[in-house]
Each structure stands twice: as structure tokens, then as C-alpha cells.
Scaffold this motif. Structure first.
Motif, PDB file in Angstrom:
ATOM      1  N   SER A  18      34.933  39.213  37.208  1.00 30.72           N
ATOM      2  CA  SER A  18      35.540  40.893  37.204  1.00 30.72           C
ATOM      3  C   SER A  18      34.485  40.232  35.589  1.00 30.72           C
ATOM      4  N   GLY A  19      34.186  39.867  35.470  1.00 29.21           N
ATOM      5  CA  GLY A  19      32.838  40.164  34.647  1.00 29.21           C
ATOM      6  C   GLY A  19      33.621  40.810  32.514  1.00 29.21           C
ATOM      7  N   GLY A  20      34.788  41.010  32.248  1.00 33.62           N
ATOM      8  CA  GLY A  20      35.217  41.380  31.862  1.00 33.62           C
ATOM      9  C   GLY A  20      35.673  40.502  30.045  1.00 33.62           C
ATOM     10  N   PHE A  66      34.419  44.424  40.652  1.00 34.03           N
ATOM     11  CA  PHE A  66      33.611  45.851  39.957  1.00 34.03           C
ATOM     12  C   PHE A  66      34.307  46.979  40.064  1.00 34.03           C
ATOM     13  N   LYS A  67      34.625  47.949  39.380  1.00 34.91           N
ATOM     14  CA  LYS A  67      34.864  49.539  39.129  1.00 34.91           C
ATOM     15  C   LYS A  67      34.097  49.572  39.942  1.00 34.91           C
ATOM     16  N   TYR A  68      35.030  50.819  41.235  1.00 37.48           N
ATOM     17  CA  TYR A  68      33.979  51.219  42.216  1.00 37.48           C
ATOM     18  C   TYR A  68      34.337  52.803  42.546  1.00 37.48           C
ATOM     19  N   GLY A  80      39.985  52.514  43.222  1.00 38.62           N
ATOM     20  CA  GLY A  80      38.987  53.049  41.956  1.00 38.62           C
ATOM     21  C   GLY A  80      38.109  51.524  41.309  1.00 38.62           C
ATOM     22  N   LYS A  81      39.122  49.928  41.709  1.00 35.04           N
ATOM     23  CA  LYS A  81      37.977  49.268  42.246  1.00 35.04           C
ATOM     24  C   LYS A  81      37.523  48.243  43.355  1.00 35.04           C
ATOM     25  N   VAL A  82      37.266  47.436  43.584  1.00 35.70           N
ATOM     26  CA  VAL A  82      37.072  46.755  44.870  1.00 35.70           C
ATOM     27  C   VAL A  82      36.558  45.575  44.591  1.00 35.70           C
TER      28      VAL A  82
END
Length: 673
Positions: free
Chosen positions: A281-283, A337-339, A345-347
Motif C-alpha cells: 500500500s506504499g504506506g 491505492f487511495k482512489y 475510497g481505495k482500490v
């Protein structure tokens, strides 16, 4: 079909712990590893752990007995514990795991014998179907999977390779139908809660968690009787998911919150954990993601705010990734991702298989020791879904910069649609769609409106309520939720029309508003003309109307003799019955039969005037369905053909319909060739 031998991960391996220590000089391991339950939490999902699905009886107007079929739990705090409970299931319920009876037949003496060639260990079972051999007393039956056997995930690892075309279609349909049930149930719970609490009433229960819990109780989760290494049959690279629990339902990633899914050492027959998938998730501050290469940080040592506060250890998921690297086992990679266009709100997008090529212990940015894993994407796979998502976003923002060549028109509707529809062809010089007049909505004969077709509107000045006259036309319930999502398909839907006093924002005015996504008619070498969206389309969302000029039977016979292109609405298959079908969830579910309509006895001419829908491809497993709708008249003989999404459709994936009858050579209607 091809069968790939795999390494036997036996306890008799002499070099396994030496390899572990050499790859990680700062780590120490023992022969009896007890993984610490400290999953790597994905920061975008942490709030999910603190939200509990609350089971309430649905509206009794829905055609099943909810009190007999809705699961009840006595614990006040259900949380994710509700997802691990499997009540008794009757033997009469269908077993959706029967597809894995077929998978079992695809394997022969897999993975064990290859190890002998390298002198790296002994073969325990030359006919084992497992990557990690499982003792006979612990193996699931390959013939009958009983409810008690599904209470715990299997530790038996298998790989499916070289499926034929028919097998691919079979498993794709299994996944597609399971996801459709999940989405239908989630939308239904949300609509019922809106009725109970009203719009905008504070914090709500999680319909995604609740739906997953019910599907698990009914035994509808996929891939529970085998742990599949590599690709999941029926799941394609680029498939999108809005919720982590949906990944669990289809078996892509079995952890509701942890970023690393693996078989723990306590379940593995050789005492070593094996990783099967990760969510990126890149967090995390030490993660690096360049697409084909990922530097993935292990779990552990974080506080509740996902800040590194201690050194990580080579245990649990960390050790599983290291062991997977040692044995050359690939892992599935799902990116989150946030989408903005997502229901949550994410995908989450499945990006394919990666090999773990290196691991080391390093000092992270916070000054604490972290384990890092270098993953490299395996070659010759389809393009990553995350790349397509970014490319589609660039197309929406700067089309000529992202794709300077191939555009024929930036709006074939000539501003008749609210949102432009582009025409793209970088294959040949065919500009056929430009030769037709664009038709926004179907043209009915005048007598369709008079006198029986006259509309009596509702008097809901501020918006329709559940007992208004338009709701009564629909059998006492509206077809859409407050987001405009179709709750379940029906033979016919009545929307509010021009004679209704409700405002344009009324929840019962959905399909009459026209296109709301950015579509593109494109030229393909495989399918001729086709349609795709530049945006993510959610399951149950309205797409567009299938528009044409309505002809009577006599007129159609004349036009056919002239060689004109006609569409026959009565040939479209009743795919609407699949969307919202909860018969696998509720035993007394009744298929909607009201309002019923007589067989449609008209054709639509699209030889001179047509819209974007006329270029949609035919498919026996479509992602779009036809739903009959009335709003501007009440004549049952002449409904509008409205199209709705049957599944989440990723950007730039072709949109397809089941026309019922198509050209046997091309698989498309003649008008699309």
C-alpha cells in the motif's frame, strides 16, 4: 497441460537454516520456530479493525425470511472474530468448492521429485500434490469437503498451471459469480441500513465485513481447501477489488489486515512458514516501489500508528518471505491505492507474480533494524493493473500527452452526451462510427405514449419516500440505493418521470440521466470495434442506454430485406436475474417477478442512428447486463434498454454484453464488425 515439478520442503534439508543465517547475518533462528502474531498492518486499512459488522434483520419486504437465515452472534463485539466463525451447514447446501475436485485432477507427482536431482533432500511422498508435504491425517479429502474440514484454512500448497480455455472460462465464471454475490449482498445491506437509519445518520456498520462474514458462514469463500501458490484460477492480472475482505473471499489474500499471507510454521508439515501473497500500500517509510521491482519492508516493531519503534525479527511473515526466497516460491502482489472513484475510497489491484530475489537486515529511516525483501516481477505477464490505472488517469487529464496518435474524434456524440465519448483507432483508417448520427435515447413510436402509456407521477416534492406511488409501481421498494447503485435486477423498473414532482436529484432517477463515465469507442485487431471506459466502473452502476429507433414487426421485416442493422431486445439474455440473486445466501429467496412484462415484439434500427452501446462486444460471460426501465411512459411493450455493470470494470477493460445471438464466426454482432 504442463505440470511443473517443485522443490520438496522437507525437514531433512541440511542447508535450510544455514541459508537463512547467511542471507541475514544479524538474525538467529532455531529449529522450532513459533511465529509471533504481529502482522504487518496496512496503514490505509487500520480503521477496519475497529469497525464491527452489526447483523440486523433486513426489511421484511425483501422476499425471504431474514430471521431464519441471517446469522446471529451473541458476542457484543463481533469485529473480525465474526469472520472466523463457521456455524453448522446442512448437507443440502451446494458446495462451491467442487471446482477444486477438478483442480486436484490437474496435478501429478508435483514438486517432490525435483529436489532429488540436486541432492538437496529426501522425497517423502513422490505422489504428493503439495509443495509442503502434509501428513495424511491432516490432509483435506479431495472428494468431499465437509463443513468441519473448512473450519481451518488448509496448509496444503498447490500450483495450477497451463489451464485450457474451457478451464479458464470455468474458473473465471466461479470467481465472477462469487464476487457478484458479495457485491449484491453488500449493496443490499447498505440499502437496508439506509432504510433503517436514514441518509447521513452517523457511523454505520461495515457492509463489506458483514457480507464476507455471511459468505463464509455459507461456505462460499473460495480457495479454502487448498493454498494456491502462484496465480489464482479465475482471477486475472488487473482485476480490481474495493475491499480487503473481497480479497479474502476469492482467496487472493487470506489476511483481513496483515500485509503478508503465509502458511505459519505451526501448520506446515516441515515446520517452516511459506509466504503466498503480499499487499503493498506504499504506506511504510522504508518501502520502495518502482513497479517491476519492490523493496518490501517486513513486519514487526511498529506501534499502533505504524511508526517503527523497535527492531524487527526474523519470524512469522518475515521468515515466510525468506523461506519463499530460499525455495524459489513466487508470491502474488496486490497493490492498494487511495482512489476517489471507489466505494471504499481505495482500490486493490492484482499486479501479478513476483520472485523474492534478495533479503537483508538494515537500519531503517527511524533508526531501528528492519528486514527488507527485494521482489522482482516475473517476465512475460500481462501489463500491471496499477500501470493501467495511472495511464487511464493521464488519459483523462491530458489525452494527447499520454497518447498523441490515434484519436479520430474527441466526442462522437457532438455534445449530445453530458460527457464526451472519444473515438480511437491506431490500427487502420476505418472511421465508420463517424458516419452515423448519434442517438442519445431510444426513439419510440408516438402511440407508445398515448393513451395507456400516459404517466401518473408521484407528489414527492423533496424526494421520493418508500411508500410513494412510484415505489408502489416497483413492488413497494426502489431499485436503487442512494448512490444510484442497482440493488438487484428486476423484470422491469419504473423510474420517476417528467410528470413526477420530485427533484432531479431523486434516488429514483438514475438511468434517465445518461452517460456519467468517460467512454471510448476503439478499434481492436481481435474484436473489431469495442467500448472501454477511462474510469473505474463499480458493480451495479449505470452505464448507458442501448439506443435505437423502434420498429414494429412489419417494419422490421421491410428493413431486414433492405439489409439494415437491427437489434432485437427479446434476444438479450436475462442477465438481470443474476445481479442481486441471493439464493445461495437465503434459502427462501424468491427471484423478482414483479412487475412482469409480456414478450417484447419490436426491433431497433441502428443502421443510421446509434449510440455508444451499439459498439459493445458480445460475450457469453459479460460484465454488463440489460435492465428494462420505464420513465417517460407506462407502456410495458416498449421499455428502455438500460445497461448496468455486473462487476467492477477496471479502466480500459473492454465492456461486453450477452446479445443472446451473435455472429458465429466473429462472436460479435454484424453492426460491430
Amino acid at each position: 497441460m504442463g505440470l511443473i515439478p517443485f522443490l520438496d520442503l522437507d525437514l531433512n534439508l541440511n542447508s535450510e537454516h544455514a541459508s537463512s543465517s547467511s542471507a541475514n547475518p544479524t538474525a538467529t533462528t532455531s529449529t522450532a520456530i513459533v511465529p509471533k502474531i504481529e502482522p504487518k498492518l496496512e496503514p490505509l486499512d487500520e480503521s477496519e479493525l475497529h469497525q464491527s459488522p452489526v447483523f440486523q434483520n433486513p426489511n421484511p419486504s425483501f422476499p425471504f425470511n431474514s430471521q431464519q437465515n441471517t446469522p446471529e452472534f451473541s458476542e457484543p463485539d463481533l469485529g473480525l472474530n465474526a469472520l472466523t466463525r463457521i456455524p453448522h451447514q446442512s448437507s443440502e447446501e451446494s458446495n462451491v468448492y467442487s471446482e477444486y475436485h477438478r483442480i486436484t485432477e490437474l496435478f501429478q507427482s508435483a514438486f517432490a521429485q525435483e529436489l532429488q536431482k540436486y541432492g538437496d533432500g529426501n522425497v517423502l511422498d513422490p505422489n504428493s500434490l503439495a509443495i509442503v508435504p502434509v501428513p495424511e491425517e491432516n490432509r483435506l479429502s479431495t472428494i468431499v469437503v465437509t463443513p468441519s474440514a473448512r473450519k481451518k484454512r488448509s496448509a496444503e500448497l498447490v500450483r495450477v498451471t497451463d489451464l485450457g480455455i474451457e478451464d479458464q472460462r470455468y474458473f473465471r465464471d466461479i470467481v465472477r459469480r462469487t464476487r457478484m454475490v458479495y457485491d449484491s449482498l453488500r449493496v443490499f445491506w447498505m440499502a437496508e441500513e439506509e432504510k433503517r437509519l436514514g441518509i447521513g445518520a452517523g457511523r454505520r456498520s461495515r457492509a463489506d465485513l458483514r457480507s464476507a462474514a455471511v459468505l463464509k458462514e455459507r461456505g462460499l469463500w473460495l480457495n479454502r481447501d487448498k493454498r494456491i501458490v502462484g496465480s489464482i484460477p479465475g482471477v486475472y492480472i488487473g482485476d480490481l477489488f474495493f475491499f480487503r475482505m473481497e480479497l479474502c473471499v476469492v482467496g487472493m489474500h487470506g489476511q483481513a489486515q496483515a500485509g503478508i499471507d503465509y502458511v505459519p510454521a505451526s501448520q506446515s508439515s516441515n515446520g517452516e512458514p511459506i509466504a503466498t501473497s503480499i499487499v503493498v500500500s506504499g504506506g511504510y517509510e522504508d518501502d520502495e516501489d518502482s513497479g517491476d521491482v519492490i523493496i518490501y519492508t517486513g513486519h514487526g516493531g511498529q506501534d499502533k500508528h505504524s511508526r517503527q519503534c523497535n527492531n524487527q525479527k526474523l519470524e512469522g511473515g518475515n521468515l515466510a518471505l525468506e523461506r519463499s526466497m530460499h525455495y524459489g516460491i513466487e508470491v502474488r502482489v496486490i497493490r492498494g491505492f487511495k482512489y476517489q472513484g471507489s466505494a471504499s475510497g481505495k482500490v486493490y489491484v492484482y499486479d501479478g507474480l513476483y520472485k523474492i530475489v534478495d533479503t537483508w537486515f538494515d537500519v531503517g529511516k527511524s533508526g531501528f533494524g528492519v528486514y527488507k525483501f527485494k521482489l522482482s516481477r516475473i517476465e512475460n505477464q500481462p501489463e500491471m493493473g496499477s500501470v493501467i490505472l495511472r495511464f487511464a488517469m493521464n488519459l483523462r487529464n491530458s489525452p494527447l500527452t499520454a497518447r498523441p496518435m490515434g484519436y479520430v474524434s474527441f466526442d462522437i456524440s457532438m455534445k449530445k452526451e453530458r460527457i464526451p465519448i472519444t473515438l480511437f483507432n491506431d490500427i487502420d483508417n476505418d472511421h465508420e462510427p463517424m458516419y452515423y448520427e448519434y442517438l442519445v435515447t431510444t426513439v419510440f413510436p408516438p402511440y407508445a405514449y398515448h393513451p395507456a402509456g400516459m404517466v401518473n407521477g408521484c407528489n414527492c416534492v423533496s424526494g421520493c419516500i418508500d411508500d410513494c406511488s412510484c415505489a408502489l409501481k416497483n413492488g413497494g421498494e426502489f431499485a436503487y440505493d442512494n448512490n444510484g447503485t442497482l440493488i438487484r435486477g428486476k423484470p422491469l423498473i419504473f423510474e420517476c418521470g417528467p410528470h413526477c414532482r420530485c427533484p432531479p436529484t431523486c434516488r429514483n432517477r438514475v438511468s434517465q440521466k445518461g452517460v456519467k463515465n468517460r467512454f471510448e469507442v476503439f478499434r481492436s485487431r481481435e474484436t473489431g470495434w469495442g467500448v472501454r471506459s477511462l474510469e473505474l466502473i463499480q458493480a451495479g452502476a449505470f452505464i448507458c442506454e442501448y439506443a435505437g429507433v423502434v420498429l414494429t414487426r412489419e417494419q422490421a421485416q421491410v428493413f431486414t430485406m433492405n439489409g439494415d442493422s437491427l437489434i432485437y431486445p427479446n434476444r438479450f439474455t436475462e442477465r438481470w436475474a443474476e445481479w442481486g440473486d441471493l439464493s445461495n445466501i437465503f434459502s427462501d429467496y424468491v427471484r423478482p417477478a414483479y412487475p412482469s412484462i409480456p414478450p417484447l415484439d419490436f426491433a431497433m434500427d441502428v443502421s443510421r442512428m446509434r449510440n455508444v452501446a451499439c459498439y459493445m462486444s458480445h460475450s457469453s460471460s459479460p460484465n454488463v447486463m440489460v435492465q428494462f426501465v420505464l420513465y417517460d411512459h407506462n407502456n410495458f411493450l416498449f421499455p428502455h434498454l438500460m445497461l448496468f455493470a455486473m462487476e467492477n470494470i477496471p479502466p480500459l477493460r473492454e465492456v461486453s454484453l450477452d446479445y443472446g445471438v451473435a455472429d458465429e464466426w466473429t462472436g460479435k454482432l454484424p453492426i460491430c464488425n
